[in-house]
Every structure is written in C-alpha cells, then in structure tokens.
Design an enzyme around this catalytic site. Structure first.
Site, PDB file in Angstrom:
ATOM      1  N   HIS A  21       4.726   0.107  -0.066  1.00  0.00           N
ATOM      2  CA  HIS A  21       5.471  -0.694   0.967  1.00  0.00           C
ATOM      3  C   HIS A  21       4.744  -1.664   1.375  1.00  0.00           C
ATOM      4  CE1 HIS A  21       3.698   2.712   2.942  1.00  0.00           C
ATOM      5  NE2 HIS A  21       3.674   2.278   3.986  1.00  0.00           N
ATOM      6  N   ARG A  59       8.098  -8.481  15.506  1.00  0.00           N
ATOM      7  CA  ARG A  59       8.049  -7.282  15.140  1.00  0.00           C
ATOM      8  C   ARG A  59       7.407  -5.921  15.496  1.00  0.00           C
ATOM      9  NH1 ARG A  59       7.516  -3.434  10.651  1.00  0.00           N
ATOM     10  NH2 ARG A  59       9.250  -2.446   9.875  1.00  0.00           N
ATOM     11  N   ASP A  98       0.733   5.315   1.917  1.00  0.00           N
ATOM     12  CA  ASP A  98       0.089   6.220   3.144  1.00  0.00           C
ATOM     13  C   ASP A  98      -0.747   7.374   2.405  1.00  0.00           C
ATOM     14  OD1 ASP A  98       1.057   4.129   4.698  1.00  0.00           O
ATOM     15  OD2 ASP A  98       2.811   5.611   5.357  1.00  0.00           O
ATOM     16  N   HIS A 140       1.010  -0.978   0.052  1.00  0.00           N
ATOM     17  CA  HIS A 140       0.117   0.184   0.187  1.00  0.00           C
ATOM     18  C   HIS A 140       0.772   1.395  -0.100  1.00  0.00           C
ATOM     19  CE1 HIS A 140       0.900  -0.387   4.138  1.00  0.00           C
ATOM     20  NE2 HIS A 140       0.869   0.888   4.393  1.00  0.00           N
TER      21      HIS A 140
END
Length: 332
Positions: A261, A271, A206, A204
């Site tokens: 990303h 993570r 941002d 996607h």
C-alpha cells in the site's frame, strides 16, 4: 507559504505519471457482529490482505478525541514539534521515513505501545500537551488493542486453529513489540499541475502481524491488487481498515498476503491517519503454523525471530521485498 523548487519537489513525485484512480468499490467489508465474521475475515485476508471493519465496538468519541489532540500537536510551530524529534525511532519525524533515503510528504509521531518502554521523546510530547494527550492516546490504544485481539481470535477460528488465542497471545505478551503511529499529510497547494502525484508515504508492506488503520475523510490511501493494479480506498472515518503484515503472511505459509500500500498526498486537504501495528516479542520465533498447514505441505519460509526480521526490514528501503531473504529455496 513556502514553495518548493522543482529539484526539491522531484523527490516526492512518483517516478511514473499516475492517472486519477477512481475509488475502488470492491474493498471487502466485514461486520464484526456478523455470525460468519470469522470466515469473512479469512476470505478477505486471502484475497486482498486488507478489509474494512464495521460495527467494531470502538467508541467514536475516543477516535474523535485523539484526532483533535493530534491535530492540536501538528498545528504547533515547527520548533515546538522538533523538540520531540528526530525519531530514535520513537518521537516526531518529518519528510524522512526511516534512515535509508525514503521520503514522503508527511509528518508523524511514532510511539511505543508497551507501557514499560516509553521513550523520553514520547514523554516530552505528552508533557508539553496541556490537553492530556497521553491519556487520550492510551484510552484509544487500549480500545483498539482489544478489538485487534478479537479480530485475531476470529481469524484463528476461521483458519481452523484449535487454540483460539494462537495469534492474539503474541500481541497480549507483556513484551509485545507493538507501536502506534499518527501520520499527518499536509495539503500541498503550491504543487503545480505536473500530471504526477506527490508521494505522502511510499509503497510498502507492514512488517508486523497486523495493522489497524483509521483515517479522516480525506482520500489518498491506495492498495495494490494481486494483478499489480493500484486502486484507491474510499475513506471512512467511522470504520477501521485491517492490513495483513509480513509476519502473518509467514505464519499462514502464504495463505494470507501482506498487502502492498501507499499514500498519495492531496493538493487541497490534509489527511490524518492513526495506525496500531501489532507485533510479537522480539524473541518470538516466526514460522508457518503447523496447525494451518495440510499434511505434506512444505514451509515456504525459514524460521526467524521477530528481532531478526525487524532488523532486516528497517535496514531496507520501503519498496523492497523484505521477505525475500527469508523465503526457502529448492536447495534449503
């Protein structure tokens, strides 16, 4: 430990096998104290839409405190976490990303950064924490906001914009529609060797003006280069990564590219990432800045308000080209 069935697992797998990608050594690094930082920022945003910021001035103690509090929250029982969700859009969420069918191997907290607009679910998260979660979040966000304002002001200088606060004022506005997200990607030891990667967060861009990301030492973040190649970003828990958002791409008339990303989950390590999304007020009009365009240059985008774009973006799928409906055609 719960082992997912293959049909349940398939929704988290990349459609195509993804070979192990070596860590990309070409990520631009900008030293905030460098005398030419403004031009380095512009160059990185033009070539990659993404860069690593070092010597950023945010105390690492604030970063460590927030990470500890976030991990404390995510270690709670599922029933305790569920009391802070599902997100509306703020609060706790798990697996489902938005209302349109996107899923990921992730759980998260989404919070509004405007002190005037804090959702009841956000307050319940803070009330249930005996470790001053809210105070830690607010201190961290304040420091990151100030750093972000300075980045945008250097960026404006590098673009040759006379008014240094042209970009930063949008985030400083008391009605700024900015938000803060903490993503936790649990390890996936039950995943068999399928020669495919588990999607933590799908590809996607941002929507906002700018995103400021900090993550722990676990890899997983990938960005898409201009030629369509996906590369893995080396983790650096002491630095911040800056993403160009869709709104900034429009405001620079395409000079900066909103970076695509994604995050791939790790089979052995968790993570944790913390992202500040800097957005303008809902009523703010978004269009290419005249001070950026050269004489005779035509706008590539129609003018729209941030609310119009946000509404369109959040009713689409993650991987959609959400700027496409706002691009000008030859007939416009």
């Amino acid at each position: 430990m719960v082992v997912l069935s293959q049909p349940a697992l398939n929704q988290f797998l990349l459609l195509k096998p993804c070979k192990s990608t070596p860590l990309f050594t070409g990520i631009p690094v900008v030293d905030f104290t460098h005398p030419d930082a403004k031009n380095l920022i512009v160059e990185a945003c033009r070539d990659y839409g993404f860069f690593k910021l070092v010597n950023h001035g945010v105390p690492l103690e604030l970063v460590a405190n927030l990470e500890n509090e976030a991990l404390r929250f995510f270690k709670k029982s599922q029933s305790e976490k569920d009391r802070a969700g599902p997100p509306d859009p703020f609060g706790y969420g798990s697996k489902r990303i938005g209302p349109n069918g996107d899923v990921g191997w992730v759980e998260y907290l989404l919070l509004n950064t405007n002190p005037e607009v804090i959702s009841p679910k956000s307050l319940s998260i803070f009330r249930e924490s005996p470790h001053h979660f809210r105070a830690v979040v607010e201190k961290y966000i304040t420091a990151v906001k100030n750093m972000c304002y300075a980045v945008l002001e250097l960026m404006a200088e590098g673009l040759g914009i006379a008014q240094r606060n042209t970009l930063s004022r949008l985030l400083k506005d008391e009605k700024s529609d900015s938000c803060f997200r903490i993503n936790h990607y649990p390890p996936c030891p039950e995943v068999p060797a399928l020669n495919r990667n588990l999607v933590g967060f799908g590809e996607h861009t941002d929507p906002q003006i700018i995103s400021v990301l900090r993550s722990n030492s676990t890899s997983g973040l990938q960005i898409c280069l201009a030629d369509g190649t996906w590369v893995s970003v080396p983790p650096d828990q002491t630095s911040f990564f800056i993403n160009v958002g869709d709104a900034l791409q429009v405001m620079t008339n395409g000079r900066f590219k909103s970076v695509k990303h994604r995050v791939l989950a790790d089979t052995t390590k968790s993570r944790l990432s913390m992202i500040y999304f800097g957005g303008p007020a809902l009523s703010e009009k978004i269009a290419p800045l005249p001070s950026v365009m050269v004489k005779g240059e035509e706008s590539l985008y129609k003018e729209f308000t941030w609310w119009e774009y946000k509404k369109a973006a959040y009713t689409s799928r993650l991987a959609d080209n959400r700027l496409a409906p706002f691009e000008k055609s030859a007939a416009d």
